[in-house]
Design an enzyme around this catalytic site. Structure first.
Site, PDB file in Angstrom:
ATOM      1  N   CYS A   1      68.713  69.592  16.798  1.00 24.87           N
ATOM      2  CA  CYS A   1      69.675  68.879  17.623  1.00 24.87           C
ATOM      3  C   CYS A   1      70.147  67.703  17.263  1.00 24.87           C
ATOM      4  O   CYS A   1      69.469  66.618  17.794  1.00 24.87           O
ATOM      5  CB  CYS A   1      69.172  68.846  19.249  1.00 24.87           C
ATOM      6  SG  CYS A   1      68.725  70.547  19.913  1.00 24.87           S
ATOM      7  N   ALA A   2      70.626  67.586  16.108  1.00 25.35           N
ATOM      8  CA  ALA A   2      70.446  66.562  15.109  1.00 25.35           C
ATOM      9  C   ALA A   2      71.473  65.375  15.409  1.00 25.35           C
ATOM     10  O   ALA A   2      71.137  64.182  14.824  1.00 25.35           O
ATOM     11  CB  ALA A   2      70.506  67.000  13.655  1.00 25.35           C
ATOM     12  N   ALA A   3      72.777  65.762  15.856  1.00 25.38           N
ATOM     13  CA  ALA A   3      73.783  64.564  15.803  1.00 25.38           C
ATOM     14  C   ALA A   3      72.988  63.270  16.649  1.00 25.38           C
ATOM     15  O   ALA A   3      72.577  63.470  17.633  1.00 25.38           O
ATOM     16  CB  ALA A   3      74.895  65.206  16.554  1.00 25.38           C
TER      17      ALA A   3
ATOM     18  N   GLY B   1      72.217  61.880  13.526  1.00 31.99           N
ATOM     19  CA  GLY B   1      71.881  61.920  12.403  1.00 31.99           C
ATOM     20  C   GLY B   1      70.615  60.959  12.326  1.00 31.99           C
ATOM     21  O   GLY B   1      70.213  60.909  11.113  1.00 31.99           O
ATOM     22  N   GLY B   2      70.294  60.196  13.256  1.00 37.79           N
ATOM     23  CA  GLY B   2      69.374  59.357  12.957  1.00 37.79           C
ATOM     24  C   GLY B   2      67.795  59.715  12.576  1.00 37.79           C
ATOM     25  O   GLY B   2      67.133  59.345  11.578  1.00 37.79           O
ATOM     26  N   LYS B   3      67.624  60.799  13.237  1.00 40.00           N
ATOM     27  CA  LYS B   3      66.285  61.537  13.099  1.00 40.00           C
ATOM     28  C   LYS B   3      66.370  62.249  11.810  1.00 40.00           C
ATOM     29  O   LYS B   3      65.297  62.273  10.950  1.00 40.00           O
ATOM     30  CB  LYS B   3      65.714  62.124  14.318  1.00 40.00           C
ATOM     31  CG  LYS B   3      65.357  61.281  15.474  1.00 40.00           C
ATOM     32  CD  LYS B   3      65.004  62.147  16.497  1.00 40.00           C
ATOM     33  CE  LYS B   3      64.681  61.319  17.782  1.00 40.00           C
ATOM     34  NZ  LYS B   3      65.719  60.661  18.495  1.00 40.00           N
TER      35      LYS B   3
ATOM     36  N   GLU C   1      74.008  70.968  14.578  1.00 41.90           N
ATOM     37  CA  GLU C   1      74.502  70.285  15.876  1.00 41.90           C
ATOM     38  C   GLU C   1      75.367  71.264  16.375  1.00 41.90           C
ATOM     39  O   GLU C   1      76.312  71.774  15.858  1.00 41.90           O
ATOM     40  CB  GLU C   1      75.072  68.971  15.677  1.00 41.90           C
ATOM     41  CG  GLU C   1      75.930  68.257  16.965  1.00 41.90           C
ATOM     42  CD  GLU C   1      75.056  68.338  18.138  1.00 41.90           C
ATOM     43  OE1 GLU C   1      75.510  68.863  19.203  1.00 41.90           O
ATOM     44  OE2 GLU C   1      73.803  67.688  18.010  1.00 41.90           O
TER      45      GLU C   1
ATOM     46  N   ASP D   1      71.716  81.475  16.877  1.00 41.64           N
ATOM     47  CA  ASP D   1      72.434  82.002  15.689  1.00 41.64           C
ATOM     48  C   ASP D   1      71.235  81.869  14.359  1.00 41.64           C
ATOM     49  O   ASP D   1      71.219  82.639  13.552  1.00 41.64           O
ATOM     50  CB  ASP D   1      73.459  80.938  15.278  1.00 41.64           C
ATOM     51  CG  ASP D   1      74.680  80.934  16.442  1.00 41.64           C
ATOM     52  OD1 ASP D   1      74.893  81.985  16.966  1.00 41.64           O
ATOM     53  OD2 ASP D   1      75.123  79.991  16.557  1.00 41.64           O
TER      54      ASP D   1
ATOM     55  N   CYS E   1      64.348  61.568  24.976  1.00 39.77           N
ATOM     56  CA  CYS E   1      64.593  60.209  25.358  1.00 39.77           C
ATOM     57  C   CYS E   1      64.510  59.889  26.861  1.00 39.77           C
ATOM     58  O   CYS E   1      65.373  58.981  27.487  1.00 39.77           O
ATOM     59  CB  CYS E   1      65.847  59.654  24.799  1.00 39.77           C
ATOM     60  SG  CYS E   1      67.391  60.212  25.149  1.00 39.77           S
TER      61      CYS E   1
END
Length: 462
Positions: A110-112, A114-116, A134, A164, A231
């Site tokens: 769940c990347a957006a 992109g910070g992590k 994402e 997927d 978070c």
């Protein structure tokens, strides 16, 4: 700052009166500001950070700032020299450096925005491959932009759901699940998070988080690492879900080496290893992280890995664009030429058959007849052979004009064709010199939309 009564009652009971008061008092303060340098473009020892206010102790490229500048008007942020990220999230760097010592295949699920993902790229051993995913389309495009600007070639960006991936046949050594949550840890940054909070939403997030982890679990190799994070403050989405993953899916908790001075809070409900960053105690926003090692064999994804057929590409079109020849060039259906590191090219071609890949490796350009119009991904790539193109250095004001998608005039003797523009020694994009004018090739969807003309110096690094 007014909190919902149900939030106050639950959180006070969870944390205890003293810790609760510490946290809610801190939520009325200005949040700390921090950046993380891109070590592939900007080494700590080579730059000066005028606003620096100490280092982030758990991340060797993280720096606190005394105040929040207007990052929008710093060309080097757009060039990917650094990433603006809350310090708490940078703890991922510490986790990866402790547990990942050999090259791996990793998924940020769940990347957006992109910070992590970029934090992981900086921490992973050389030779690793990172998939960043994402599921929400517009957020996936933001993720793609930030990954492209970071410039690392060993990345695949996808726009898919966890199920997927389960059907794709891909297996990962490490999965980061920074799952959608109720966002309590962001209350002082986002008033909307307070307005949207409710016990029902917490319960919904708890169920969704379990569903996401269950869907991706078959794609994690036995013995592989799941990094689970949120978070938010409550135990429903944190300790209780981590315990559920361990008991129901089969995993053991792992601990991370920390220092007492960092003021990281442990579990609020049991003795299992947990890493809570609480405003007022640690210097950052609310964040909670667990590391679990998969102990079960489980079942494998249903689709077996197969090597896809390649489409031959005339490599003479792109000879010299990159610093080495360790890439395989492929052509996407929209005539985009992409360069994939040869050591994981089989993986890319197989993944592209079953996943919606929106970026991979380096997008070199768009083929039009015998010409290739260079792509912004090439300009930002750390593998770019900058000497291949004529270069024009811009000052900051000119760079901001370029980033607004305005035409920037070139010196009279500039050769025709693609020209690489730089600012303070770092590439920021291409223009095409057609003689009487220069066409700005910066992506329209990335342009600075503000018409404000900054008067102050917004340079974060020099």
């Amino acid at each position: 700052m007014n909190f919902p009564a149900d939030f106050e009652q639950y959180t006070r009971q969870l944390m205890g009166p003293e810790l609760y008061q510490t946290v809610v008092s801190a939520l009325t303060d200005e949040p700390p500001v921090s950046i993380r340098l891109n070590p592939f473009k900007c080494r700590m020892e080579d730059v000066r950070i005028p606003l620096a206010d100490g280092r982030v102790p758990w991340c060797n490229t993280g720096v606190y700032l005394r105040q929040r500048p207007n990052f929008t008007f710093d060309p080097l942020m757009h060039a990917g020299a650094y990433y603006v990220q809350d310090a708490s999230s940078m703890f991922l760097h510490r986790v990866i450096r402790q547990y990942v010592v050999d090259p791996v295949m990793m998924l940020d699920l769940c990347a957006a925005p992109g910070g992590k993902s970029t934090c992981a790229l900086a921490a992973l051993p050389v030779g690793s491959v990172l998939f960043c995913n994402e599921p929400v389309r517009n957020r996936a495009q933001i993720l793609r932009e930030n990954i492209v600007k970071f410039g690392h070639p060993d990345v695949v960006v996808t726009n898919n759901y966890a199920r997927d991936y389960q059907r794709s046949g891909l297996m990962f050594d490490v999965v980061l699940a920074d799952v959608p949550c109720s966002g309590e840890g962001m209350f002082r940054k986002d008033a909307g998070a307070i307005a949207e909070w409710s016990p029902a939403n917490v319960a919904h997030c708890r169920r969704l988080q379990r569903e996401i982890v269950s869907d991706i679990w078959p794609c994690l190799k036995p013995g592989g690492l799941l990094i689970y994070s949120t978070c938010t403050f409550n135990a429903c989405e944190n300790e209780e879900n981590a315990a559920w993953i361990a008991a129901e899916l089969g995993a053991e908790f792992l601990s991370v080496d920390t220092e007492q001075a960092w003021n990281i809070t442990g579990s609020l409900v049991d003795e299992k290893p947990a890493y809570r960053f609480l405003p007022g105690r640690s210097r950052g926003e609310g964040f909670c992280l667990f590391i679990l090692r998969k102990t079960t064999n489980g079942f494998s994804p249903c689709k077996k890995h197969q090597i896809a057929r390649r489409k031959a590409v005339n490599c003479s079109l792109i000879n010299g664009l990159l610093q080495s020849d360790v890439y395989e060039v492929a052509q996407r259906s929209d005539n985009e030429l992409v360069a994939i590191p040869r050591r994981w090219a089989d993986l890319y071609f197989s993944a592209a058959q079953s996943l919606h890949v929106i970026h991979a490796g380096i997008t070199l350009g768009i083929q039009k007849g015998k010409d290739v119009i260079p792509h912004i991904s090439l300009a930002f790539s750390t593998a770019l052979n900058a000497d291949f193109f004529p270069q024009v250095a811009l000052d900051d004001a000119q760079a901001i004009c370029f980033l607004r998608k305005e035409a920037v005039g070139l010196p009279a003797k500039t050769p025709r064709g693609a020209v690489l523009l730089t600012c303070r020694g770092r590439p920021i994009g291409f223009e095409k010199n057609v003689g009487q004018r220069a066409n700005n090739l910066y992506p329209n969807e990335w342009k600075i939309k503000s018409s404000h003309i900054p008067q102050d110096n917004h340079n974060v690094i020099t």
